[in-house]
Write a protein that holds these residues in place. Structure first.
Motif, mmCIF file in Angstrom:
data_model
loop_
_atom_site.group_PDB
_atom_site.id
_atom_site.type_symbol
_atom_site.label_atom_id
_atom_site.label_comp_id
_atom_site.label_asym_id
_atom_site.label_seq_id
_atom_site.Cartn_x
_atom_site.Cartn_y
_atom_site.Cartn_z
ATOM 1 N N LEU A 174 -3.614 -0.358 -10.313
ATOM 2 C CA LEU A 174 -3.454 1.088 -10.167
ATOM 3 C C LEU A 174 -3.447 1.766 -11.535
ATOM 4 O O LEU A 174 -4.109 2.794 -11.733
ATOM 5 C CB LEU A 174 -2.158 1.391 -9.412
ATOM 6 C CG LEU A 174 -1.753 2.869 -9.301
ATOM 7 C CD1 LEU A 174 -2.837 3.684 -8.616
ATOM 8 C CD2 LEU A 174 -0.427 2.997 -8.548
ATOM 9 N N ARG A 189 0.819 -1.223 0.000
ATOM 10 C CA ARG A 189 0.000 0.000 0.000
ATOM 11 C C ARG A 189 0.846 1.262 0.000
ATOM 12 O O ARG A 189 0.514 2.241 -0.683
ATOM 13 C CB ARG A 189 -0.931 -0.003 1.214
ATOM 14 C CG ARG A 189 -2.049 -1.033 1.133
ATOM 15 C CD ARG A 189 -3.000 -0.903 2.308
ATOM 16 N NE ARG A 189 -4.093 -1.861 2.237
ATOM 17 C CZ ARG A 189 -5.065 -1.944 3.133
ATOM 18 N NH1 ARG A 189 -5.071 -1.117 4.187
ATOM 19 N NH2 ARG A 189 -6.027 -2.840 2.991
ATOM 20 N N ALA A 190 1.935 1.237 0.747
ATOM 21 C CA ALA A 190 2.777 2.434 0.817
ATOM 22 C C ALA A 190 3.408 2.733 -0.543
ATOM 23 O O ALA A 190 3.459 3.891 -0.986
ATOM 24 C CB ALA A 190 3.861 2.248 1.879
ATOM 25 N N ARG A 214 0.919 6.570 -7.001
ATOM 26 C CA ARG A 214 -0.383 6.978 -7.533
ATOM 27 C C ARG A 214 -0.316 8.331 -8.231
ATOM 28 O O ARG A 214 -0.784 8.479 -9.377
ATOM 29 C CB ARG A 214 -1.428 7.008 -6.416
ATOM 30 C CG ARG A 214 -2.839 7.357 -6.918
ATOM 31 C CD ARG A 214 -3.878 7.122 -5.846
ATOM 32 N NE ARG A 214 -4.090 5.687 -5.624
ATOM 33 C CZ ARG A 214 -3.660 5.015 -4.565
ATOM 34 N NH1 ARG A 214 -3.002 5.640 -3.598
ATOM 35 N NH2 ARG A 214 -3.887 3.731 -4.442
ATOM 36 N N ASP A 215 0.252 9.344 -7.597
ATOM 37 C CA ASP A 215 0.295 10.680 -8.216
ATOM 38 C C ASP A 215 1.171 10.704 -9.467
ATOM 39 O O ASP A 215 0.749 11.254 -10.503
ATOM 40 C CB ASP A 215 0.762 11.729 -7.208
ATOM 41 C CG ASP A 215 -0.310 12.084 -6.190
ATOM 42 O OD1 ASP A 215 -1.488 11.732 -6.418
ATOM 43 O OD2 ASP A 215 0.028 12.689 -5.158
ATOM 44 N N SER A 228 0.783 3.945 -2.956
ATOM 45 C CA SER A 228 0.408 5.315 -2.604
ATOM 46 C C SER A 228 1.414 6.319 -3.158
ATOM 47 O O SER A 228 1.035 7.385 -3.667
ATOM 48 C CB SER A 228 0.296 5.453 -1.083
ATOM 49 O OG SER A 228 -0.057 6.770 -0.723
ATOM 50 N N ARG A 229 2.709 5.971 -3.075
ATOM 51 C CA ARG A 229 3.742 6.870 -3.617
ATOM 52 C C ARG A 229 3.677 6.954 -5.138
ATOM 53 O O ARG A 229 3.997 7.997 -5.719
ATOM 54 C CB ARG A 229 5.130 6.388 -3.187
ATOM 55 C CG ARG A 229 5.446 6.584 -1.718
ATOM 56 C CD ARG A 229 6.926 6.411 -1.446
ATOM 57 N NE ARG A 229 7.400 5.066 -1.784
ATOM 58 C CZ ARG A 229 7.395 4.052 -0.941
ATOM 59 N NH1 ARG A 229 6.916 4.207 0.292
ATOM 60 N NH2 ARG A 229 7.852 2.861 -1.310
#
Length: 381
Positions: free
Chosen positions: A340, A79-80, A86-87, A83-84
């Protein structure tokens, strides 16, 4: 024709969800590792350099070697990490869709070439810190190498795959040497430190392990995601009522992606070998004999999914189980990243192109296992 169907080349085709799932998860069925390929002798597809290299990479390993390699990278897309990413991936999607919009001003544009092929290599490039100038080469090598993973590759396809395998070794061997000489806080440098410990300071062995990991992860990501990303546009285009509902309910994109994976997975079969003489669904199978798990067939098994031939992005979650990412210890290590990318791209398309449609049916390369969509012309009007 049954759960287990004999094939003319001496293997067996597995057609149902439960049998495929069992084989993918069971220790009785093995990946085609280097030892298995060596036992097949010389002068056949299994002796080709491309095939032998695959037998040393993650997908071709069995325990304990597979366990060692898999543990060395840990949960690489936890998840971490996602999350990094995604943007940056969302920004990449926006950049690619900007280019698509520009091309469509003059009429048709090839979605597969401009977006479907570019997003996976850009995502892997972001993750591994690879130069953008290298993306075309990596795309080419990944697709050419893929022939060695086909069901019944021709001699010319094997030759192309062999050449690509040499190119991949040159590229990723150089990458490992570069990160060895100038280590940083990137993924590859981290793997080198991990494998230096695992190999008790044997740098050559560590470098070889990191080469195999990096090479495999890149080709696996590029060969599968590119077809799925373009394929989902084609599938939605062929079901306008579903697409229109999704435009009004963009929060349902994750569920839609799972149904897209079930309905038309990018990998239609994987192969395993019997670890010993056994019986599968009443059919005797000898040690070393091959079975092909027909993932596409399993995903359309009416015993598992109600009305499996119906594409329905509103299926309840319990009916969305599929084998698009495989199963067992060889479950796709990049599944989180693939999802993703698909979520970000589909959300971007829904947001930016309310009238996007496919203008010409897609062009498919004649493959069976790792399918490849090579062209998808779209317009926005």
């Amino acid at each position: 024709m049954g759960d287990v169907v004999a094939a003319p080349w001496g293997a067996f085709l597995l057609t149902t969800y439960d049998v495929c799932d069992h084989v993918l998860r069971s220790k009785t069925w093995l990946a085609l590792d280097g030892e298995w390929r060596a036992r097949q002798g010389d002068g056949n597809r299994w002796a080709a350099p491309a095939s032998r290299e695959l037998g040393r990479a993650l997908q071709g390993l069995n325990p304990p070697h597979h366990t060692r390699f898999r543990r060395s990278v840990g949960h690489i897309f936890d998840r971490a990490t996602l999350s990094r990413l995604r943007d940056p991936i969302t920004r990449t999607v926006d950049r690619l869709l900007d280019e698509l919009a520009v091309r469509m001003r003059d009429g048709e544009a090839d979605f597969a070439d401009l977006v479907g092929e570019e997003l996976p290599v850009a995502s892997m490039g972001l993750w591994l810190d690879l130069p953008r100038a290298d993306y075309p080469l990596l795309r080419h090598l990944a697709h050419e190498q893929g022939y060695a993973q086909e069901l019944l590759p021709s001699a010319s396809q094997i030759a192309r795959s062999n050449a690509a395998t040499l190119g991949l070794r040159d590229y990723f061997g150089a990458l490992v040497r570069e990160r060895r000489a100038s280590p940083g806080d990137d993924i590859v440098s981290g793997w080198l430190r991990t494998w230096d410990e695992l190999e008790d300071g044997d740098q050559d062995a560590a470098d070889e392990a990191v080469y195999l990991l990096t090479m495999f992860l890149v080709i696996a990501a590029l060969e599968t995601s590119s077809t799925f990303l373009s394929g989902m546009v084609w599938t939605l285009d062929q079901h306008p009522d579903q697409l229109n509902w999704l435009r009004s309910n963009p929060q349902e994109v994750p569920g839609a992606v799972e149904e897209l994976l079930r309905y038309d997975a990018p990998v239609h079969l994987t192969t395993r070998a019997a670890a010993e003489d056994t019986v599968l669904a009443g059919v005797p199978i000898a040690k070393d004999q091959l079975v092909h798990t027909l993932i596409a067939s399993a995903n359309h098994d009416p015993a598992r999914t109600t009305d499996p031939e119906v594409f329905d992005i509103r299926r309840p979650g319990r009916h969305l189980s599929h084998l698009a990412f495989g199963g067992g210890i060889h479950y796709c290590i990049g599944a989180g990243l693939a999802r993703l990318q698909a979520h970000a791209l589909l959300e971007g398309i829904l947001r930016r192109f309310p009238t996007l449609r496919v203008s010409v049916p897609p062009v498919w390369e004649p493959r069976v296992a790792f399918r490849r969509l090579t062209a998808l012309q779209v317009v926005d009007h």
